[in-house]
Design an enzyme around this catalytic site. Structure first.
Site, PDB file in Angstrom:
ATOM      1  N   ASP A   1      40.819  30.390  32.872  1.00  0.00           N
ATOM      2  CA  ASP A   1      39.632  30.651  32.049  1.00  0.00           C
ATOM      3  C   ASP A   1      39.922  31.645  30.931  1.00  0.00           C
ATOM      4  OD1 ASP A   1      39.971  32.671  33.936  1.00  0.00           O
ATOM      5  OD2 ASP A   1      38.158  32.195  35.044  1.00  0.00           O
TER       6      ASP A   1
ATOM      7  N   ASN B   1      29.887  36.352  43.847  1.00  0.00           N
ATOM      8  CA  ASN B   1      28.843  35.325  43.943  1.00  0.00           C
ATOM      9  C   ASN B   1      29.421  33.949  44.295  1.00  0.00           C
ATOM     10  OD1 ASN B   1      30.064  34.482  41.599  1.00  0.00           O
ATOM     11  ND2 ASN B   1      28.283  34.782  40.272  1.00  0.00           N
TER      12      ASN B   1
ATOM     13  N   HIS C   1      31.989  32.380  42.739  1.00  0.00           N
ATOM     14  CA  HIS C   1      32.606  31.573  41.677  1.00  0.00           C
ATOM     15  C   HIS C   1      34.120  31.491  41.840  1.00  0.00           C
ATOM     16  CE1 HIS C   1      32.897  35.336  38.828  1.00  0.00           C
ATOM     17  NE2 HIS C   1      34.100  35.092  39.321  1.00  0.00           N
TER      18      HIS C   1
ATOM     19  N   GLU D   1      30.227  29.362  37.781  1.00  0.00           N
ATOM     20  CA  GLU D   1      29.186  30.165  38.400  1.00  0.00           C
ATOM     21  C   GLU D   1      28.329  29.293  39.327  1.00  0.00           C
ATOM     22  OE1 GLU D   1      29.631  33.199  38.151  1.00  0.00           O
ATOM     23  OE2 GLU D   1      29.400  34.074  36.158  1.00  0.00           O
TER      24      GLU D   1
HETATM   25  C1  F6R Z   1      39.688  34.958  36.706  1.00  0.00           C
HETATM   26  C2  F6R Z   1      38.948  34.110  37.627  1.00  0.00           C
HETATM   27  C3  F6R Z   1      37.829  34.663  38.431  1.00  0.00           C
HETATM   28  C4  F6R Z   1      38.281  35.850  39.285  1.00  0.00           C
HETATM   29  C5  F6R Z   1      37.092  36.404  40.065  1.00  0.00           C
HETATM   30  C6  F6R Z   1      37.486  37.585  40.914  1.00  0.00           C
HETATM   31  O1  F6R Z   1      40.683  34.216  36.056  1.00  0.00           O
HETATM   32  O2  F6R Z   1      39.233  32.961  37.712  1.00  0.00           O
HETATM   33  O3  F6R Z   1      37.318  33.661  39.271  1.00  0.00           O
HETATM   34  O4  F6R Z   1      39.285  35.431  40.155  1.00  0.00           O
HETATM   35  O5  F6R Z   1      36.101  36.806  39.168  1.00  0.00           O
HETATM   36  O6  F6R Z   1      37.867  38.626  40.090  1.00  0.00           O
HETATM   37  P1  F6R Z   1      38.614  39.902  40.679  1.00  0.00           P
HETATM   38  O7  F6R Z   1      39.878  39.397  41.267  1.00  0.00           O
HETATM   39  O8  F6R Z   1      38.878  40.777  39.486  1.00  0.00           O
HETATM   40  O9  F6R Z   1      37.707  40.485  41.683  1.00  0.00           O
END
Ligand code: F6R
Length: 255
Positions: free
Chosen positions: A67, A136, A138, A143
């Site tokens: 992403d 959440n 994702h 989302e």
């Molecule tokens: C980022 C991504 C997100 C993160 C998620 C957890 O490339 O794909 O799904 O993996 O937001 O983020 P952290 O690891 O920073 O808690």
């Protein structure tokens, strides 16, 4: 789904890095899928150590990021393009340009997303996709209520995600409101999904993803449809799972 509960948060990265290294050792031109953020940081530092020690060579490996934020320059330190360069391509001694990141500044997002999908296809698909999970539920930036068949596209970030990610910016107002993310359908096409999580703030999302119903309410639950999904978590992230005895027993007695 294989659920591996490790003793300490640091063991998550070590175990995941070993699995990735083993994939690369059987296919030197492997295609890796990269998550950014805090959860996979231990994986990248373990892989970097293996590369430094000469135990792993990623110079023929290519990859794709999950992403990118919309509307911040690629050079912004919180952009995922910058993360990929700083924390992945450089330390893992991968070739410059070998990891593609969705373009968050395209003049035509629909077209940019389609081209990104086509590049994954032309590369032969992703061999192993590293995933973190949002509080959440994702994965990528899919989302809650994302279509389970979604493809790479522009998405609106939830307020919770913007709050959670404010730590990478000077203030919450700076966190973009939109992103480009691989879809759940795109992610499901990777040959092996490797999801990592540490800490109790992820426990609810992990329980919903692993033991809850498959539902777009928890996008990570779509992993239950994949024939090779590995979830590596520490005890705190496993805190709300009901079947931990079984997961530990299955791992200990793995042939
Ligand atoms: C980022 C991504 C997100 C993160 C998620 C957890 O490339 O794909 O799904 O993996 O937001 O983020 P952290 O690891 O920073 O808690």
């Amino acid at each position: 789904m294989e659920v591996i509960i490790v003793d300490a948060a640091a063991d998550v990265g070590r175990m995941a890095a070993r699995i990735i290294a083993s994939t690369v050792s059987t296919k030197s031109a492997a295609v890796l899928g990269f998550a950014t953020g805090s959860s996979p940081a231990g994986i990248y530092s373990e892989l970097a150590a293996m590369v430094r020690d000469g135990a792993l060579d990623l110079s023929s490996t290519t990859g794709f990021a999950l992403d990118e934020y919309v509307g911040i320059p690629a050079g912004h330190p919180a952009s995922y393009a910058a993360f990929v360069q700083r924390d992945i391509v450089g330390p893992l001694k991968m070739r410059t340009g070998s990891v593609r990141v969705p373009d968050g500044n395209s003049a035509d997002h629909d077209r940019g997303c389609l081209e990104f999908e086509n590049k994954i296809s032309r590369a032969g698909g992703i061999d192993i996709q590293i995933l973190g999970i949002g509080a959440n539920g994702h994965i990528g930036f899919n989302e809650p209520t994302s279509s389970l068949k979604s493809r790479t596209r522009i998405k609106t970030l939830t307020q919770q995600t913007r709050t959670d990610n404010a730590r990478f910016f000077n203030s919450q107002n700076e966190v973009p409101t939109h992103c480009i993310t691989q879809g759940l359908g795109t992610i499901l096409e990777a040959k092996h999904l490797l999801l990592v999580a540490q800490g109790e703030q992820k426990a609810q999302a992990i329980a919903a993803a692993v033991e809850g119903p498959v539902s777009s309410r928890c996008p990570a639950s779509v992993l239950q449809f994949h024939n090779r999904a590995t979830v590596i978590i520490d005890g705190a992230a496993a805190g709300l799972l009901e079947l931990t005895d079984y997961y530990r027993h299955a791992f200990r007695s793995k042939p």
